[in-house]
Design a protein around this motif. Structure first.
Motif, PDB file in Angstrom:
ATOM      1  N   SER A 175       0.848  -1.191   0.000  1.00 23.14           N
ATOM      2  CA  SER A 175       0.000   0.000   0.000  1.00 23.14           C
ATOM      3  C   SER A 175       0.884   1.242   0.000  1.00 23.14           C
ATOM      4  CB  SER A 175      -0.871   0.001   1.256  1.00 23.14           C
ATOM      5  OG  SER A 175      -0.058   0.172   2.409  1.00 23.14           O
ATOM      6  N   PRO A 176       0.318   2.423  -0.292  1.00 28.32           N
ATOM      7  CA  PRO A 176       1.130   3.654  -0.231  1.00 28.32           C
ATOM      8  C   PRO A 176       1.801   3.848   1.130  1.00 28.32           C
ATOM      9  CG  PRO A 176      -0.941   4.092  -1.350  1.00 28.32           C
ATOM     10  CD  PRO A 176      -1.043   2.689  -0.810  1.00 28.32           C
ATOM     11  N   HIS A 177       1.098   3.481   2.199  1.00 29.15           N
ATOM     12  CA  HIS A 177       1.691   3.626   3.531  1.00 29.15           C
ATOM     13  C   HIS A 177       2.915   2.728   3.678  1.00 29.15           C
ATOM     14  CE1 HIS A 177       1.888   4.365   7.849  1.00 29.15           C
ATOM     15  NE2 HIS A 177       2.057   3.054   7.996  1.00 29.15           N
ATOM     16  N   GLU A 178       2.807   1.486   3.221  1.00 26.55           N
ATOM     17  CA  GLU A 178       3.928   0.549   3.339  1.00 26.55           C
ATOM     18  C   GLU A 178       5.104   0.982   2.465  1.00 26.55           C
ATOM     19  OE1 GLU A 178       1.380  -3.519   4.338  1.00 26.55           O
ATOM     20  OE2 GLU A 178       1.514  -2.757   2.280  1.00 26.55           O
ATOM     21  N   THR A 180       5.816   4.103   1.653  1.00 26.72           N
ATOM     22  CA  THR A 180       6.405   5.259   2.342  1.00 26.72           C
ATOM     23  C   THR A 180       7.273   4.806   3.507  1.00 26.72           C
ATOM     24  OG1 THR A 180       4.427   6.561   1.792  1.00 26.72           O
ATOM     25  CG2 THR A 180       5.898   7.457   3.475  1.00 26.72           C
ATOM     26  N   LEU A 181       6.768   3.859   4.291  1.00 23.68           N
ATOM     27  CA  LEU A 181       7.519   3.351   5.440  1.00 23.68           C
ATOM     28  C   LEU A 181       8.847   2.752   4.985  1.00 23.68           C
ATOM     29  CD1 LEU A 181       7.571   2.706   8.476  1.00 23.68           C
ATOM     30  CD2 LEU A 181       6.429   0.540   7.947  1.00 23.68           C
ATOM     31  N   GLN A 182       8.807   1.965   3.914  1.00 20.97           N
ATOM     32  CA  GLN A 182      10.036   1.353   3.405  1.00 20.97           C
ATOM     33  C   GLN A 182      11.035   2.427   2.979  1.00 20.97           C
ATOM     34  OE1 GLN A 182      11.038  -1.741   3.180  1.00 20.97           O
ATOM     35  NE2 GLN A 182       9.275  -3.089   3.278  1.00 20.97           N
ATOM     36  N   LEU A 183      10.564   3.430   2.247  1.00 17.96           N
ATOM     37  CA  LEU A 183      11.465   4.482   1.769  1.00 17.96           C
ATOM     38  C   LEU A 183      12.059   5.285   2.930  1.00 17.96           C
ATOM     39  CD1 LEU A 183       9.450   5.724  -1.342  1.00 17.96           C
ATOM     40  CD2 LEU A 183      11.701   4.604  -1.372  1.00 17.96           C
ATOM     41  N   MET A 184      11.215   5.632   3.902  1.00 22.73           N
ATOM     42  CA  MET A 184      11.712   6.388   5.053  1.00 22.73           C
ATOM     43  C   MET A 184      12.735   5.585   5.839  1.00 22.73           C
ATOM     44  SD  MET A 184       8.121   8.169   6.246  1.00 22.73           S
ATOM     45  CE  MET A 184       8.697   8.484   7.887  1.00 22.73           C
ATOM     46  N   ASN A 185      12.482   4.302   6.007  1.00 24.04           N
ATOM     47  CA  ASN A 185      13.425   3.450   6.738  1.00 24.04           C
ATOM     48  C   ASN A 185      14.759   3.337   6.003  1.00 24.04           C
ATOM     49  OD1 ASN A 185      11.754   2.916   8.889  1.00 24.04           O
ATOM     50  ND2 ASN A 185      10.896   1.055   8.013  1.00 24.04           N
ATOM     51  N   ARG A 186      14.691   3.177   4.689  1.00 26.19           N
ATOM     52  CA  ARG A 186      15.929   3.046   3.918  1.00 26.19           C
ATOM     53  C   ARG A 186      16.717   4.363   3.938  1.00 26.19           C
ATOM     54  NH1 ARG A 186      15.428  -1.865   0.409  1.00 26.19           N
ATOM     55  NH2 ARG A 186      17.448  -1.312  -0.481  1.00 26.19           N
ATOM     56  N   PRO A 223       3.863   8.534  -2.577  1.00 31.81           N
ATOM     57  CA  PRO A 223       3.174   7.641  -1.633  1.00 31.81           C
ATOM     58  C   PRO A 223       2.897   8.279  -0.280  1.00 31.81           C
ATOM     59  CG  PRO A 223       5.440   6.909  -2.021  1.00 31.81           C
ATOM     60  CD  PRO A 223       5.145   7.961  -3.028  1.00 31.81           C
ATOM     61  N   PHE A 224       3.749   9.230   0.170  1.00 29.78           N
ATOM     62  CA  PHE A 224       3.528   9.863   1.474  1.00 29.78           C
ATOM     63  C   PHE A 224       2.183  10.586   1.504  1.00 29.78           C
ATOM     64  CE2 PHE A 224       3.857  13.524   4.357  1.00 29.78           C
ATOM     65  CZ  PHE A 224       4.154  12.870   5.545  1.00 29.78           C
ATOM     66  N   ALA A 225       1.784  11.182   0.387  1.00 27.63           N
ATOM     67  CA  ALA A 225       0.523  11.923   0.334  1.00 27.63           C
ATOM     68  C   ALA A 225      -0.686  11.021   0.534  1.00 27.63           C
ATOM     69  CB  ALA A 225       0.415  12.658  -1.002  1.00 27.63           C
TER      70      ALA A 225
END
Length: 564
Positions: A175-178, A180-186, A223-225
């Protein structure tokens, strides 16, 4: 409230609790506990485990509540072991690792992560009851929780592998949330890694990490939006998320980033991003000729981190950044106080490493001792003490394993019941009845192949699993077992015989379903007078199709293949 709504609501609260004021965090913790109470009333095992995780997670990210997470994690671990929920059991170990990092027990935290990853390595086949998409999501969630600990400890090579596996698990259904989470973590990992590389003067490699992080920060915009994170509509992601803004600034430190990073530093933060934002801001301030302000930012951050033991690698990054910028000499020593502080911090870190090595040695020795004890205890837990056969728990595990193995198909399942056993207990004694059970168990075991499974199901019932056996071959094999028991000397068997219900496992059939059909077939054998095998062709299109009960004594042709 449906089960799906409860899980979805918990996910929303987990996203929200990480970026809220303390009072709001406490409210979310209370709401999470209400959801957990509702889940416990329903009792569905997977749902209970997910809400136990959510309740523990909310406490781990709320200041002063980490200790309250421990009993929930202990309960989650016991619950997932009891119900065979491997992915969520791995996640419980990962979250325990996170709790241990907060308690400055780094070696113990790594041990928990090793346990979690070992479970995940062995959990490669999705549970059909959970569904592939949910299975992948839970796998990714557990891997991310492992990644958080590895990243906190600065073990970036292992962290990169784990975050890659997490991305792989949900790449087709994220999902967009997942996303975003992956990108922020990386991004967070790459920035920490780059700062660590700078400490050993590998500046080209560090610059490459910063460049990659900056490109990912830009990619996170879309995806963050649409994510679940609390956000301001119409405001760019890099103006709302500190690590994304820091990625652009560390890639290209300049005065243009200062205002944005000041706002980030003063607002709400995602976990462990304030330190990275401070370093990025300090570099931009220094580039703009405002070194005194940069030093003030770093000193304030160091003070704020003084009681936070969860990021040893980032504490060193802050100390090094201060030493790099603070060139004012101390008149007594000739070196800057920041440089002295950095050297002192490094010495403390080296001493901690020495203590960690000693702790590791002792932990490994204790692990070996406990492993030996655990092996003996596990063997006892999976064995019926009377007959020496696998017990019902071992049967459940073996049936689940064989059902998911293509090499074991077709899988025949026989439910064995003793005819006349009650009379032995009533007329002889329970001790004599126990002897009969031992003799029958041994005879059953000897009559079958080496890779067939004979387990005691309870009372005078046994289960036989015949992997790779077509129905006709399984029927012949169990017929030999019936004949062997019938021909036992009377003083050993007291005249008991066997009634066996035989079925074949259907595709995607649950254990309780196949055993229920075998039980029904066994009663068909009982109604036919016992001492025989009644079998049903479970692969036929007609679920009610069956073969007639067959008596051992009435048919002398046991062992002869039936025509097809």
């Amino acid at each position: 409230m449906s089960d799906a709504w409860l899980v979805g609501r918990a996910r929303e609260l987990i996203a929200a609790v990480q970026r809220q004021e303390f009072d709001k965090q406490l409210e979310i913790v209370a709401i999470m506990d209400e959801l957990l109470d509702e889940t416990l009333r329903r009792g569905e095992p997977t749902l209970v485990a997910q809400l136990l995780r959510a309740s523990a997670f909310a406490r781990l990210v709320t200041r002063g509540l980490a200790a309250e997470a421990e009993p929930r994690l202990d309960e989650m671990l016991a619950h997932t072991r009891r119900h065979g929920l491997s992915l969520l059991r791995a996640d419980a170990h990962a979250l325990r690792g996170r709790r241990l990092v907060l308690a400055a027990q780094e070696d113990a935290a790594l041990t928990e992560i090793a346990r979690a990853l070992a479970i995940l390595d062995d959990s490669t086949i999705p549970d059909r009851q959970v569904g592939v998409r949910n299975w992948n999501r839970m796998q990714s969630m557990a891997l991310i929780d492992c990644w958080i600990v590895l990243n906190q400890l600065g073990v970036y090579e292992a962290a990169e592998e784990v975050i890659g596996r997490a991305h792989q698990a949900i790449r087709e259904s994220a999902s967009p949330h997942e996303i975003t989470l992956q990108l922020m973590n990386r991004v967070k990992m790459l920035l920490g890694w780059g700062l660590r590389l700078e400490r050993i003067e590998q500046y080209d490699e560090a610059a490459e990490k910063f460049r990659t992080a900056a490109s990912m920060a830009v990619a996170a915009e879309g995806p963050f939006a649409e994510s679940l994170f609390p956000r301001k509509a119409g405001v760019a992601a890099v103006d709302q998320v500190g690590v994304l803004a820091a990625a652009l600034a560390l890639h290209n430190p300049a005065a243009e980033h200062v205002d944005r990073l000041w706002q980030m530093r003063q607002g709400h933060h995602f976990p462990h991003e304030q330190e990275i934002v401070a370093i990025a801001l300090a570099r931009c301030l220094d580039r703009a000729g405002r070194r005194d302000e940069a030093l003030e930012v770093l000193r304030d951050t160091r003070e704020a981190m003084s009681k936070d033991l969860s990021q040893p690698s980032m504490r060193l990054n802050i100390a090094r950044e201060l030493a790099r910028l603070d060139t004012t000499p101390d008149y007594a020593s000739g070196a800057s106080q920041s440089l002295i502080d950095y050297a002192t911090t490094l010495e403390a870190e080296m001493w901690t490493l020495r203590e960690s090595q000693i702790a590791t040695l002792n932990a490994r020795r204790e692990h070996e001792r406990l492993s030996a004890e655990h092996g003996a205890i596990t063997q006892q837990a999976l064995q019926d003490p009377l007959t020496g056969l696998p017990n019902r728990r071992a049967l459940d595990e073996r049936l689940r394993s064989l059902a998911s193995s293509a090499d074991a198909q077709p899988l025949a399942v026989g439910l064995v019941d003793l005819d006349g056993f009650k009379g032995v207990n009533d007329k002889q004694s329970h001790a004599e009845g126990d002897n009969v059970l031992r003799v029958v168990a041994s005879t059953l075991r000897d009559a079958l192949r080496g890779d067939d499974v004979v387990a005691r199901y309870g009372g005078d019932e046994f289960i036989v699993l015949l992997p790779g056996a077509p129905a006709s071959a399984a029927k012949m094999a169990l017929g030999r077992a019936v004949k062997s028991v019938a021909e036992l000397p009377h003083h050993l068997s007291h005249g008991v015989t066997l009634s066996i219900g035989l079925v074949s496992l259907r595709p995607q059939e649950r254990a309780e379903q196949v055993l229920a059909r075998a039980d029904a077939a066994m009663y068909e054998a009982k109604r036919g007078g016992g001492n025989q095998v009644a079998s049903a062709n479970s692969m036929a299109g007609d679920a009610g199709a069956s073969w007639p009960a067959e008596s051992v004594h009435a048919d002398p042709s046991w062992g002869v293949e039936e025509p097809t």
